[in-house]
Write a protein that holds these residues in place. Structure first.
Motif, short mmCIF file in Angstrom:
data_model
loop_
_atom_site.label_atom_id
_atom_site.label_comp_id
_atom_site.label_asym_id
_atom_site.label_seq_id
_atom_site.Cartn_x
_atom_site.Cartn_y
_atom_site.Cartn_z
N MET A 1 5.59 1.29 9.48
CA MET A 1 6.18 0.85 8.22
C MET A 1 7.70 0.85 8.28
O MET A 1 8.37 -0.01 7.73
CB MET A 1 5.70 1.76 7.09
N LEU B 1 3.18 10.90 -9.01
CA LEU B 1 3.73 10.48 -7.73
C LEU B 1 4.85 9.47 -7.90
O LEU B 1 5.66 9.27 -7.02
CB LEU B 1 2.64 9.77 -6.93
N TYR C 1 1.31 4.63 -2.86
CA TYR C 1 1.20 6.07 -2.60
C TYR C 1 2.49 6.82 -2.92
O TYR C 1 2.47 7.91 -3.44
CB TYR C 1 0.80 6.34 -1.15
N ARG D 1 0.84 -1.20 0.00
CA ARG D 1 0.00 0.00 0.00
C ARG D 1 0.87 1.25 0.00
O ARG D 1 0.58 2.22 -0.69
CB ARG D 1 -0.93 -0.02 1.21
N ALA D 2 1.96 1.21 0.77
CA ALA D 2 2.85 2.37 0.79
C ALA D 2 3.43 2.62 -0.59
O ALA D 2 3.52 3.75 -1.05
CB ALA D 2 3.96 2.16 1.82
N GLU E 1 -8.98 5.22 -5.24
CA GLU E 1 -8.59 6.54 -4.82
C GLU E 1 -7.99 7.22 -6.05
O GLU E 1 -7.29 6.59 -6.82
CB GLU E 1 -7.54 6.46 -3.70
N PRO E 2 -8.28 8.50 -6.21
CA PRO E 2 -7.72 9.17 -7.39
C PRO E 2 -6.20 9.23 -7.34
O PRO E 2 -5.62 10.09 -6.70
CB PRO E 2 -8.35 10.55 -7.34
N PHE E 3 -5.56 8.30 -7.99
CA PHE E 3 -4.09 8.29 -8.04
C PHE E 3 -3.61 9.35 -9.01
O PHE E 3 -4.28 9.68 -9.97
CB PHE E 3 -3.59 6.95 -8.59
N SER E 4 -2.45 9.90 -8.77
CA SER E 4 -1.85 10.72 -9.81
C SER E 4 -0.53 10.10 -10.19
O SER E 4 0.27 9.76 -9.34
CB SER E 4 -1.65 12.15 -9.32
N ARG F 1 7.36 13.60 1.73
CA ARG F 1 6.95 12.41 0.97
C ARG F 1 6.28 11.46 1.93
O ARG F 1 6.90 10.54 2.45
CB ARG F 1 8.15 11.77 0.30
N LEU F 2 5.00 11.67 2.14
CA LEU F 2 4.23 10.77 3.00
C LEU F 2 3.31 9.93 2.13
O LEU F 2 3.09 10.23 0.97
CB LEU F 2 3.43 11.58 4.02
N TRP F 3 2.77 8.86 2.73
CA TRP F 3 1.83 7.99 2.00
C TRP F 3 0.43 8.48 2.29
O TRP F 3 -0.11 8.22 3.38
CB TRP F 3 2.04 6.55 2.44
N ARG F 4 -0.16 9.14 1.32
CA ARG F 4 -1.31 10.00 1.56
C ARG F 4 -2.44 9.40 2.38
O ARG F 4 -3.04 10.08 3.19
CB ARG F 4 -1.87 10.49 0.22
N TYR F 5 -2.78 8.15 2.13
CA TYR F 5 -3.98 7.63 2.78
C TYR F 5 -3.66 6.68 3.94
O TYR F 5 -4.53 5.97 4.41
CB TYR F 5 -4.91 6.95 1.77
N LEU F 6 -2.43 6.66 4.40
CA LEU F 6 -2.11 5.83 5.56
C LEU F 6 -2.14 6.70 6.83
O LEU F 6 -1.93 7.90 6.78
CB LEU F 6 -0.73 5.19 5.42
#
Lengths: 311, 256
Positions: free
Chosen positions: B101, A309, A190, A186-187, A303-306, B88-93
């Motif tokens: 992590m 990133l 993002y 998941r990380a 989720e709206p990915f861009s 630089r963070l993981w937006r939805y975590l």
């Protein structure tokens, strides 16, 4: 009413295959921003691996020597076939990643998409060259029986197929939500660049993603063989594309979304076919999906990915 | 022996020489600063040392071991942690998940643990939770643990990034403009946090800063970079009075 419930279970069965394959598409997209267009053919390879593993297991004398009842032997063979084929097909998936996609990590995404299509063609034609053009019939691993629930009769195969695919979907969902590897996946979805700075190898996570997706595709292949016992080298093409559509519909990167969209696609196809002439099935079914995507371009759970990133 | 050494590091982006003959030596527990005008190559140096780019020439040693060609995850394993200039963070975590992590590569539970929740896994996850909460406490945001990072104010996001970097147990912590975009109040808080982290954990810190107050207050030794080359190195007092530094920042004095 009985007709409706029978169509419902047909839709769930068809949806099971789409769901299991769509999850593989969706996971790879979620983690690597890459559509693995070879995935439909990985499903085909999984079905063939299942065919050879189950045939080999049935040929073993050990089951004869144990003198178990036939139904127990067959169940045992089915479970072993699932486990062994999923393991073998995950190796196929990892090879696709390692050989096909890793060298293209920094290349434009279009290069990776083209590579995926080529890997697919290699798997199809490779199968044709090695095994020949004749179709194979999948051994009967479940003895057909009819179950009657509240006046509606179902075959046991359909129930089992739906049950196994839901179970696998939920197991994978748990894995991705609650384990260290799932969290790393998941990380990566993002922000890819910082994951290695946590001491995590992104190459390993990429391999794992492909392995899990391919294992599920193998399960889909075996269940497909149980339901429609005819395998041919091109079986993955149309199924793969439809599952790809389900993955988009579910929301790229979402496992439950891909699963649910797979079942939804099954419903739309089956019920469209009961109302309209079956030649119009795909036309109308995909027309409906096009309309849904017009209003929800990120799918149901995406989720709206861009893309910026990522690397 | 220095903890981290960089010898004659040069890096080209195509034909552009971004870093030229860069040398560095950090002692254990030292706080060092890197300053220079925009585009001088400061972040590039961080990216080169932490393995995001590999230098064209030169070598990097950590505890005497060469790490020049290692992958970023191997370098992180050996004890370099960092934060980024533009977060630089993981937006939805969640905040807690970010810190956890950073511990995951140190957990040893296997696939059986993953699917069946063995006691080993439960134990490891619990210890990770505790450690992550301790670090959030240290940077002053334990109450935000369950928040999704996108929803947090900027200053809090910077603290999340700091806690995440600390969780990798770095021997040298690289901070790329830790106070960028902060208001004066947040700035003072961040400086206090950096001091406290340093006094409690005692790792070496290497930081890039634009605000002179921060660098002058925190750092023992400061390097000044201009066009990819070190033009001055010394204590805050020496740097403040160095004519080359003043020229790089303000331009040449014009005598009429």
């Amino acid at each position: 009413m009985e007709f409706f419930f029978q169509q419902l279970i047909n839709a769930l069965q068809l949806g099971s295959f789409y769901a299991l394959i769509a999850i593989g598409y969706s996971m790879v997209y979620g983690v690597l921003l890459l559509f693995n267009f070879a995935h439909g053919d990985v499903f085909m390879v999984g079905a063939y691996i299942g065919f050879f593993v189950s045939s080999a297991l049935l040929g073993l004398n050990i089951f004869g020597a144990l003198a178990l009842p036939l139904s127990v032997t067959l169940s045992l063979v089915l479970v072993l076939t699932l486990i062994i084929s999923m393991a073998l097909n995950s190796i196929v998936g990892m090879l696709v990643e390692r050989i096909g996609y890793r060298p293209l990590r920094d290349a434009p995404r279009a290069s990776a998409a083209i590579t995926g299509l080529m890997i697919g063609i290699i798997l199809e034609t490779g199968n044709l060259a090695i095994l020949g053009p004749q179709r194979r019939s999948f051994p009967e691993l479940i003895q057909s029986a009819t179950i009657n629930i509240a006046g509606v009769s179902f075959t046991n195969k359909k129930i089992l197929i739906v049950f196994i695919s839901i179970l696998l979907t939920l197991a994978l969902h748990q894995f991705v939500r609650h384990t260290k590897w799932g969290m790393a996946m998941r990380a990566m979805a993002y922000d890819y660049v910082v994951v290695p700075l946590m001491g995590i190898s992104t190459n390993k996570i990429a391999l794992m993603t492909f392995a899990l997706g391919s294992a599920l595709a193998a399960a889909a292949g075996i269940l497909y063989g149980v339901a429609y016992p005819v395998l041919d080298p091109n079986m993955g093409i149309l199924f793969g594309w439809k599952a790809f559509v389900a993955a988009i519909l579910g929301g790229r990167g979402s496992i439950l979304g891909a699963g649910l969209a797979g079942f939804l696609l099954g419903f739309i196809e089956i019920f469209v076919a009961t109302i309209f002439p079956s030649t119009m099935r795909n036309l109308i079914a995909f027309g409906i999906i096009l309309i849904i995507l017009t209003f929800r371009p990120h799918g149901f759970f995406g989720e709206p990915f861009s893309a910026q990133l990522r690397l | 022996m220095p903890l981290l050494e960089v010898h004659d590091m040069t890096h080209f982006f195509g034909g552009l020489r971004a870093v030229h003959d860069y040398n560095l030596s950090i002692e254990p527990g030292q706080i060092r600063g890197l300053i220079g005008p925009n585009g001088a190559g400061k972040t590039t140096i961080f990216n080169l040392i932490t393995g995001i780019y590999h230098p064209t020439e030169g070598e990097i040693l950590l505890n005497g071991e060469e790490i020049t060609r290692l992958e970023p995850n191997q370098i992180a394993d050996r004890g370099l942690g960092r934060t980024f200039q533009n977060l630089r963070l993981w937006r939805y975590l969640s905040v807690l998940d970010h810190v956890k992590m950073a511990r995951y590569s140190k957990l040893t539970y296997g696939l059986t643990g993953a699917f069946f929740g063995t006691s080993k896994r439960v134990r490891e996850e619990k210890a990770t939770d505790k450690l992550a909460m301790d670090l959030l406490e240290l940077v002053g945001i334990p109450h935000l643990a369950d928040q999704i990072v996108t929803n947090l104010p900027y200053g809090a996001q910077r603290r999340v990034e700091l806690a995440r970097a600390l969780a990798t147990e770095p021997k040298v912590l690289f901070l790329d403009e830790p106070t960028a975009g902060m208001n004066p109040e947040e700035l003072i808080q961040m400086m206090a946090i950096i001091r406290q982290v340093h006094s409690e954990i005692g790792m070496a810190i290497y930081l890039i800063e634009h605000r002179m107050k921060v660098v002058m207050d925190l750092c023992e030794i400061i390097q000044t970079l201009n066009f990819g080359e070190v033009i001055a190195e010394g204590t805050p007092e020496e740097i403040r009075n160095d004519p080359g530094v003043i020229e790089a920042y303000l331009g040449k004095e014009v005598v009429i």
